[in-house]
Scaffold this motif. Structure first.
Motif, PDB file in Angstrom:
ATOM      1  N   LEU A  58      12.534 -18.761  -1.152  1.00  0.00           N
ATOM      2  CA  LEU A  58      13.249 -19.668  -0.251  1.00  0.00           C
ATOM      3  C   LEU A  58      14.257 -18.909   0.596  1.00  0.00           C
ATOM      4  N   LYS A  59      14.260 -19.211   1.886  1.00  0.00           N
ATOM      5  CA  LYS A  59      15.230 -18.655   2.823  1.00  0.00           C
ATOM      6  C   LYS A  59      16.149 -19.784   3.299  1.00  0.00           C
ATOM      7  N   ALA A  60      17.205 -19.403   4.013  1.00  0.00           N
ATOM      8  CA  ALA A  60      18.171 -20.394   4.495  1.00  0.00           C
ATOM      9  C   ALA A  60      17.498 -21.476   5.341  1.00  0.00           C
ATOM     10  N   SER A  61      16.528 -21.083   6.163  1.00  0.00           N
ATOM     11  CA  SER A  61      15.857 -22.063   7.026  1.00  0.00           C
ATOM     12  C   SER A  61      15.001 -23.033   6.210  1.00  0.00           C
ATOM     13  N   ASP A  62      14.457 -22.564   5.077  1.00  0.00           N
ATOM     14  CA  ASP A  62      13.713 -23.471   4.186  1.00  0.00           C
ATOM     15  C   ASP A  62      14.664 -24.503   3.597  1.00  0.00           C
ATOM     16  N   LEU A  63      15.826 -24.053   3.180  1.00  0.00           N
ATOM     17  CA  LEU A  63      16.812 -24.962   2.599  1.00  0.00           C
ATOM     18  C   LEU A  63      17.285 -25.982   3.619  1.00  0.00           C
ATOM     19  N   GLU A  64      17.384 -25.559   4.878  1.00  0.00           N
ATOM     20  CA  GLU A  64      17.760 -26.488   5.949  1.00  0.00           C
ATOM     21  C   GLU A  64      16.695 -27.566   6.129  1.00  0.00           C
TER      22      GLU A  64
ATOM     23  N   LEU B 259      14.684 -33.160   5.124  1.00  0.00           N
ATOM     24  CA  LEU B 259      13.746 -34.082   4.481  1.00  0.00           C
ATOM     25  C   LEU B 259      14.440 -34.962   3.450  1.00  0.00           C
ATOM     26  N   ASP B 260      15.417 -34.406   2.732  1.00  0.00           N
ATOM     27  CA  ASP B 260      16.224 -35.226   1.819  1.00  0.00           C
ATOM     28  C   ASP B 260      16.878 -36.366   2.587  1.00  0.00           C
ATOM     29  N   ASN B 261      17.489 -36.032   3.725  1.00  0.00           N
ATOM     30  CA  ASN B 261      18.195 -37.039   4.523  1.00  0.00           C
ATOM     31  C   ASN B 261      17.248 -38.076   5.114  1.00  0.00           C
ATOM     32  N   ALA B 262      16.010 -37.633   5.412  1.00  0.00           N
ATOM     33  CA  ALA B 262      15.024 -38.550   5.982  1.00  0.00           C
ATOM     34  C   ALA B 262      14.267 -39.328   4.901  1.00  0.00           C
TER      35      ALA B 262
ATOM     36  N   THR C  70      12.696 -19.613  -9.911  1.00  0.00           N
ATOM     37  CA  THR C  70      13.865 -19.691  -9.031  1.00  0.00           C
ATOM     38  C   THR C  70      13.792 -20.926  -8.140  1.00  0.00           C
ATOM     39  N   ILE C  71      12.605 -21.179  -7.591  1.00  0.00           N
ATOM     40  CA  ILE C  71      12.425 -22.340  -6.715  1.00  0.00           C
ATOM     41  C   ILE C  71      12.525 -23.637  -7.508  1.00  0.00           C
ATOM     42  N   SER C  72      11.970 -23.651  -8.708  1.00  0.00           N
ATOM     43  CA  SER C  72      12.038 -24.847  -9.564  1.00  0.00           C
ATOM     44  C   SER C  72      13.481 -25.256  -9.822  1.00  0.00           C
ATOM     45  N   GLN C  73      14.325 -24.266 -10.072  1.00  0.00           N
ATOM     46  CA  GLN C  73      15.738 -24.554 -10.306  1.00  0.00           C
ATOM     47  C   GLN C  73      16.391 -25.103  -9.045  1.00  0.00           C
ATOM     48  N   ALA C  74      16.032 -24.530  -7.899  1.00  0.00           N
ATOM     49  CA  ALA C  74      16.611 -24.987  -6.628  1.00  0.00           C
ATOM     50  C   ALA C  74      16.206 -26.430  -6.321  1.00  0.00           C
ATOM     51  N   LEU C  75      14.978 -26.796  -6.651  1.00  0.00           N
ATOM     52  CA  LEU C  75      14.481 -28.131  -6.341  1.00  0.00           C
ATOM     53  C   LEU C  75      15.238 -29.225  -7.082  1.00  0.00           C
ATOM     54  N   LYS C  76      15.820 -28.891  -8.206  1.00  0.00           N
ATOM     55  CA  LYS C  76      16.545 -29.885  -9.002  1.00  0.00           C
ATOM     56  C   LYS C  76      17.756 -30.437  -8.260  1.00  0.00           C
ATOM     57  N   LYS C  77      18.198 -29.719  -7.231  1.00  0.00           N
ATOM     58  CA  LYS C  77      19.365 -30.145  -6.464  1.00  0.00           C
ATOM     59  C   LYS C  77      18.979 -30.997  -5.252  1.00  0.00           C
ATOM     60  N   HIS C  78      17.691 -31.257  -5.091  1.00  0.00           N
ATOM     61  CA  HIS C  78      17.223 -31.952  -3.880  1.00  0.00           C
ATOM     62  C   HIS C  78      16.523 -33.259  -4.243  1.00  0.00           C
ATOM     63  N   THR C  79      17.017 -34.351  -3.667  1.00  0.00           N
ATOM     64  CA  THR C  79      16.598 -35.691  -4.075  1.00  0.00           C
ATOM     65  C   THR C  79      15.163 -36.040  -3.697  1.00  0.00           C
ATOM     66  N   ALA C  80      14.640 -35.482  -2.603  1.00  0.00           N
ATOM     67  CA  ALA C  80      13.309 -35.880  -2.141  1.00  0.00           C
ATOM     68  C   ALA C  80      12.212 -34.909  -2.575  1.00  0.00           C
ATOM     69  N   SER C  81      12.570 -33.908  -3.357  1.00  0.00           N
ATOM     70  CA  SER C  81      11.587 -32.888  -3.729  1.00  0.00           C
ATOM     71  C   SER C  81      10.626 -33.388  -4.803  1.00  0.00           C
ATOM     72  N   PHE C  82       9.364 -32.948  -4.694  1.00  0.00           N
ATOM     73  CA  PHE C  82       8.340 -33.208  -5.704  1.00  0.00           C
ATOM     74  C   PHE C  82       8.346 -31.985  -6.622  1.00  0.00           C
ATOM     75  N   PRO C  83       8.436 -32.180  -7.945  1.00  0.00           N
ATOM     76  CA  PRO C  83       8.696 -31.045  -8.842  1.00  0.00           C
ATOM     77  C   PRO C  83       7.579 -30.015  -8.975  1.00  0.00           C
ATOM     78  N   GLU C  84       6.316 -30.429  -8.803  1.00  0.00           N
ATOM     79  CA  GLU C  84       5.223 -29.480  -8.999  1.00  0.00           C
ATOM     80  C   GLU C  84       5.102 -28.519  -7.819  1.00  0.00           C
ATOM     81  N   ILE C  85       5.062 -27.234  -8.116  1.00  0.00           N
ATOM     82  CA  ILE C  85       4.904 -26.199  -7.099  1.00  0.00           C
ATOM     83  C   ILE C  85       3.455 -25.723  -7.104  1.00  0.00           C
TER      84      ILE C  85
END
Length: 212
Positions: free
Chosen positions: A133-139, A144-147, A172-187
Motif C-alpha cells: 500500500l502506498k499513500a495514494s492507495d490509502l487516499e 471509498l470509505d466516505n462514499a 501488513t495490508i490485512s492489518q491496515a484494512l481493519k481501520k477502514h469501514t468499507a473494506s472487504f477483508p479477503e485479499i
C-alpha cells in the motif's frame, strides 16, 4: 457443497467467455452510461497492471489498453460482460506528472460516480505485490470509505515476489484494512502472466453479478 463450488466455478468461467464489449468512456459526468446492470470497478496506481489484469480476465489482449506510460487511462471505461455485469476501468492514480487541473477534474468525476452509482457492487483496488500500500492507495480507500462503496484489495504481479514476501505484504495490508469501514477483508492474489488467482477473482465478480 463441493459440487456447488465446482458448478459456480464453471459458471464464472463461462461468464468470462461471453462477449465483453466497450460501451462508453466517460471523462465527464454526463458521459457516464445509464445504470442498467451491476457494476464492478477496478482502481489502482498507474502501472499497477490494471489493464493487463482486465485483459487476462476476459482472455483478450486489447480490451483494456496497456501502456508503459503511466496515466494512460484518463477516463472511466465501461465494458459490458455478457448480460450480467459491467466492468469499469478507472483512471490510474498516484502519477505525479499529471497536471493538478487534470487531477482535480478526475477527482470530481470519480467522487461523483462513486457516491451516486447505486448499482456499483464493489471496487477492486489493485496493489502491486512488490510495493504494498502506498499513500495514494490509502487516499482511494478513504474516498471509498466516505462514499460507502465496498472495496477489496487485489494483489497483482504475485509471480514477482517470493512466498515469504507475499505473506508479509498480505499481513501488513490485512492489518491496515481493519481501520477502514468499507473494506472487504479477503485479499485476492493474482498474476496476469501465470493466471494465478484469476478464477477466484472471476468467481467474486460473478457472485456480485448474481446479487444484482
Amino acid at each position: 457443497m463441493e459440487q456447488e463450488s465446482e458448478n459456480f466455478e464453471a459458471y464464472a468461467q463461462w461468464l468470462f467467455c461471453q462477449p465483453c464489449d466497450f460501451i462508453a468512456g466517460a471523462a465527464q459526468l454526463d458521459r457516464i452510461p445509464e445504470a442498467l446492470l451491476p457494476e464492478v470497478a477496478f482502481a489502482g496506481r498507474s502501472n499497477v497492471g490494471k489493464s493487463s489484469l482486465i485483459n487476462a480476465l476476459t482472455n483478450r489482449k486489447t480490451l483494456a489498453k496497456t501502456s508503459k506510460t503511466p496515466g494512460r487511462t484518463q477516463q472511466l471505461n465501461f465494458f459490458k460482460l455478457g448480460e450480467s455485469v459491467v466492468l469499469v476501468d478507472m483512471p490510474g492514480y498516484g502519477y505525479a506528472e499529471v497536471s493538478k487541473a487534470q487531477q482535480k477534474s478526475w477527482h470530481h468525476v470519480l467522487t461523483s460516480y462513486l457516491k451516486g452509482r447505486v448499482n456499483l457492487r464493489r471496487c477492486f483496488i489493485l496493489v502491486d505485490s512488490r510495493h504494498g500500500l502506498k499513500a495514494s492507495d490509502l487516499e482511494m480507500m478513504k474516498l471509498l470509505d466516505n462514499a460507502a462503496v465496498v472495496y477489496q484489495i487485489v494483489l497483482t504481479k504475485c509471480d514477482k515476489v517470493t512466498a515469504s514476501e507475499f505473506e508479509l505484504q498480505k499481513e501488513t495490508i490485512s492489518q491496515a484494512l481493519k481501520k477502514h469501514t468499507a473494506s472487504f477483508p479477503e485479499i485476492l492474489a493474482t498474476s496476469s502472466e501465470t493466471k494465478e488467482g484469476l478464477l477466484e477473482l472471476k468467481c467474486a465478480i460473478a457472485a456480485l453479478g448474481e446479487d444484482g
